[in-house]
Write a protein that holds these residues in place. Structure first.
Motif, PDB file in Angstrom:
ATOM      1  N   SER A 147      -8.185  11.040  -7.665  1.00  0.00           N
ATOM      2  CA  SER A 147      -8.549  12.441  -7.908  1.00  0.00           C
ATOM      3  C   SER A 147      -9.882  12.536  -8.637  1.00  0.00           C
ATOM      4  O   SER A 147     -10.698  13.418  -8.340  1.00  0.00           O
ATOM      5  N   GLU A 148     -10.120  11.635  -9.585  1.00  0.00           N
ATOM      6  CA  GLU A 148     -11.385  11.623 -10.318  1.00  0.00           C
ATOM      7  C   GLU A 148     -12.553  11.293  -9.399  1.00  0.00           C
ATOM      8  O   GLU A 148     -13.628  11.889  -9.512  1.00  0.00           O
ATOM      9  N   VAL A 149     -12.349  10.353  -8.476  1.00  0.00           N
ATOM     10  CA  VAL A 149     -13.390   9.990  -7.511  1.00  0.00           C
ATOM     11  C   VAL A 149     -13.760  11.218  -6.678  1.00  0.00           C
ATOM     12  O   VAL A 149     -14.935  11.511  -6.464  1.00  0.00           O
ATOM     13  N   ILE A 150     -12.749  11.947  -6.225  1.00  0.00           N
ATOM     14  CA  ILE A 150     -12.980  13.156  -5.431  1.00  0.00           C
ATOM     15  C   ILE A 150     -13.660  14.227  -6.281  1.00  0.00           C
ATOM     16  O   ILE A 150     -14.595  14.895  -5.827  1.00  0.00           O
ATOM     17  N   SER A 151     -13.237  14.363  -7.525  1.00  0.00           N
ATOM     18  CA  SER A 151     -13.857  15.337  -8.438  1.00  0.00           C
ATOM     19  C   SER A 151     -15.326  15.012  -8.684  1.00  0.00           C
ATOM     20  O   SER A 151     -16.151  15.921  -8.809  1.00  0.00           O
ATOM     21  N   ASP A 152     -15.658  13.730  -8.749  1.00  0.00           N
ATOM     22  CA  ASP A 152     -17.043  13.316  -8.939  1.00  0.00           C
ATOM     23  C   ASP A 152     -17.935  13.784  -7.790  1.00  0.00           C
ATOM     24  O   ASP A 152     -19.145  13.940  -7.964  1.00  0.00           O
ATOM     25  N   GLU A 153     -17.338  14.023  -6.621  1.00  0.00           N
ATOM     26  CA  GLU A 153     -18.086  14.533  -5.472  1.00  0.00           C
ATOM     27  C   GLU A 153     -18.174  16.061  -5.480  1.00  0.00           C
ATOM     28  O   GLU A 153     -18.796  16.652  -4.609  1.00  0.00           O
ATOM     29  N   GLY A 154     -17.502  16.710  -6.446  1.00  0.00           N
ATOM     30  CA  GLY A 154     -17.593  18.153  -6.579  1.00  0.00           C
ATOM     31  C   GLY A 154     -16.423  18.936  -5.993  1.00  0.00           C
ATOM     32  O   GLY A 154     -16.524  20.142  -5.820  1.00  0.00           O
ATOM     33  N   TYR A 155     -15.323  18.250  -5.704  1.00  0.00           N
ATOM     34  CA  TYR A 155     -14.161  18.888  -5.119  1.00  0.00           C
ATOM     35  C   TYR A 155     -12.966  18.762  -6.057  1.00  0.00           C
ATOM     36  O   TYR A 155     -12.983  17.955  -6.985  1.00  0.00           O
ATOM     37  N   THR A 156     -11.926  19.530  -5.803  1.00  0.00           N
ATOM     38  CA  THR A 156     -10.748  19.520  -6.651  1.00  0.00           C
ATOM     39  C   THR A 156      -9.518  19.157  -5.851  1.00  0.00           C
ATOM     40  O   THR A 156      -9.268  19.751  -4.797  1.00  0.00           O
ATOM     41  N   VAL A 157      -8.742  18.192  -6.343  1.00  0.00           N
ATOM     42  CA  VAL A 157      -7.478  17.838  -5.707  1.00  0.00           C
ATOM     43  C   VAL A 157      -6.423  18.812  -6.228  1.00  0.00           C
ATOM     44  O   VAL A 157      -6.266  18.985  -7.431  1.00  0.00           O
ATOM     45  N   GLU A 158      -5.708  19.445  -5.310  1.00  0.00           N
ATOM     46  CA  GLU A 158      -4.689  20.419  -5.688  1.00  0.00           C
ATOM     47  C   GLU A 158      -3.380  19.730  -6.025  1.00  0.00           C
ATOM     48  O   GLU A 158      -3.042  18.722  -5.485  1.00  0.00           O
ATOM     49  N   MET A 169       0.838  -1.183   0.000  1.00  0.00           N
ATOM     50  CA  MET A 169       0.000   0.000   0.000  1.00  0.00           C
ATOM     51  C   MET A 169       0.881   1.243   0.000  1.00  0.00           C
ATOM     52  O   MET A 169       1.828   1.336   0.764  1.00  0.00           O
ATOM     53  N   GLU A 170       0.521   2.169  -0.868  1.00  0.00           N
ATOM     54  CA  GLU A 170       1.215   3.458  -0.959  1.00  0.00           C
ATOM     55  C   GLU A 170       0.484   4.475  -0.097  1.00  0.00           C
ATOM     56  O   GLU A 170      -0.737   4.460  -0.024  1.00  0.00           O
ATOM     57  N   ALA A 171       1.223   5.358   0.541  1.00  0.00           N
ATOM     58  CA  ALA A 171       0.620   6.425   1.336  1.00  0.00           C
ATOM     59  C   ALA A 171       0.483   7.686   0.491  1.00  0.00           C
ATOM     60  O   ALA A 171       1.313   7.941  -0.382  1.00  0.00           O
ATOM     61  N   ALA A 172      -0.567   8.463   0.757  1.00  0.00           N
ATOM     62  CA  ALA A 172      -0.757   9.718   0.033  1.00  0.00           C
ATOM     63  C   ALA A 172      -1.449  10.736   0.937  1.00  0.00           C
ATOM     64  O   ALA A 172      -2.305  10.382   1.750  1.00  0.00           O
ATOM     65  N   HIS A 173      -1.048  11.980   0.789  1.00  0.00           N
ATOM     66  CA  HIS A 173      -1.722  13.115   1.418  1.00  0.00           C
ATOM     67  C   HIS A 173      -2.193  13.993   0.269  1.00  0.00           C
ATOM     68  O   HIS A 173      -1.382  14.443  -0.537  1.00  0.00           O
ATOM     69  N   LEU A 174      -3.497  14.208   0.186  1.00  0.00           N
ATOM     70  CA  LEU A 174      -4.059  15.002  -0.897  1.00  0.00           C
ATOM     71  C   LEU A 174      -4.728  16.246  -0.333  1.00  0.00           C
ATOM     72  O   LEU A 174      -5.552  16.156   0.586  1.00  0.00           O
ATOM     73  N   ASN A 175      -4.371  17.403  -0.860  1.00  0.00           N
ATOM     74  CA  ASN A 175      -5.042  18.644  -0.514  1.00  0.00           C
ATOM     75  C   ASN A 175      -6.252  18.781  -1.421  1.00  0.00           C
ATOM     76  O   ASN A 175      -6.155  18.580  -2.633  1.00  0.00           O
ATOM     77  N   ILE A 176      -7.386  19.122  -0.823  1.00  0.00           N
ATOM     78  CA  ILE A 176      -8.642  19.171  -1.561  1.00  0.00           C
ATOM     79  C   ILE A 176      -9.256  20.557  -1.442  1.00  0.00           C
ATOM     80  O   ILE A 176      -9.488  21.048  -0.338  1.00  0.00           O
ATOM     81  N   GLU A 177      -9.522  21.151  -2.577  1.00  0.00           N
ATOM     82  CA  GLU A 177     -10.122  22.480  -2.625  1.00  0.00           C
ATOM     83  C   GLU A 177     -11.641  22.353  -2.669  1.00  0.00           C
ATOM     84  O   GLU A 177     -12.183  21.476  -3.333  1.00  0.00           O
ATOM     85  N   GLY A 178     -12.310  23.235  -1.950  1.00  0.00           N
ATOM     86  CA  GLY A 178     -13.765  23.276  -1.987  1.00  0.00           C
ATOM     87  C   GLY A 178     -14.443  22.691  -0.761  1.00  0.00           C
ATOM     88  O   GLY A 178     -15.660  22.803  -0.610  1.00  0.00           O
ATOM     89  N   MET A 179     -13.684  22.073   0.125  1.00  0.00           N
ATOM     90  CA  MET A 179     -14.267  21.516   1.341  1.00  0.00           C
ATOM     91  C   MET A 179     -14.421  22.631   2.374  1.00  0.00           C
ATOM     92  O   MET A 179     -13.491  23.399   2.601  1.00  0.00           O
ATOM     93  N   THR A 180     -15.602  22.700   3.004  1.00  0.00           N
ATOM     94  CA  THR A 180     -15.842  23.776   3.959  1.00  0.00           C
ATOM     95  C   THR A 180     -16.454  23.323   5.281  1.00  0.00           C
ATOM     96  O   THR A 180     -16.506  24.108   6.223  1.00  0.00           O
ATOM     97  N   CYS A 181     -16.943  22.075   5.348  1.00  0.00           N
ATOM     98  CA  CYS A 181     -17.699  21.699   6.547  1.00  0.00           C
ATOM     99  C   CYS A 181     -17.670  20.190   6.793  1.00  0.00           C
ATOM    100  O   CYS A 181     -17.085  19.426   6.035  1.00  0.00           O
ATOM    101  N   GLU A 182     -18.357  19.791   7.842  1.00  0.00           N
ATOM    102  CA  GLU A 182     -18.458  18.383   8.228  1.00  0.00           C
ATOM    103  C   GLU A 182     -19.139  17.554   7.138  1.00  0.00           C
ATOM    104  O   GLU A 182     -18.780  16.400   6.921  1.00  0.00           O
TER     105      GLU A 182
END
Length: 66
Positions: free
Chosen positions: A55-66, A1-14
């Motif tokens: 990143s595509e999975v996250i984008s499908d939820e309406g957010y952007t991976v930086e 398993m590879e580790a990753a830290h992804l910054n996500i733009e557009g997240m604002t709340c719980e």
């Protein structure tokens, strides 16, 4: 398993955290470690899913991976 830290733009709340967490946990090859506003730490099986696909999975939820 590879580790990753992804910054996500557009997240604002719980609700944003919950949406990302739920979607990633349902995606084969991903183990979510922690989701906070603006970022996710995870491990992924590179033989099953790539960072671009994550990143595509996250984008499908309406957010952007930086």
């Amino acid at each position: 398993m590879e580790a990753a830290h992804l910054n996500i733009e557009g997240m604002t709340c719980e609700n944003c955290i919950r949406a990302i967490d739920n979607r990633l946990r349902k995606t084969p090859g991903i183990r979510v470690d922690k989701v906070v506003v603006g970022a996710v730490d995870l491990h992924y099986d590179a033989s099953k899913i790539s960072l671009d696909e994550i990143s595509e999975v996250i984008s499908d939820e309406g957010y952007t991976v930086e």
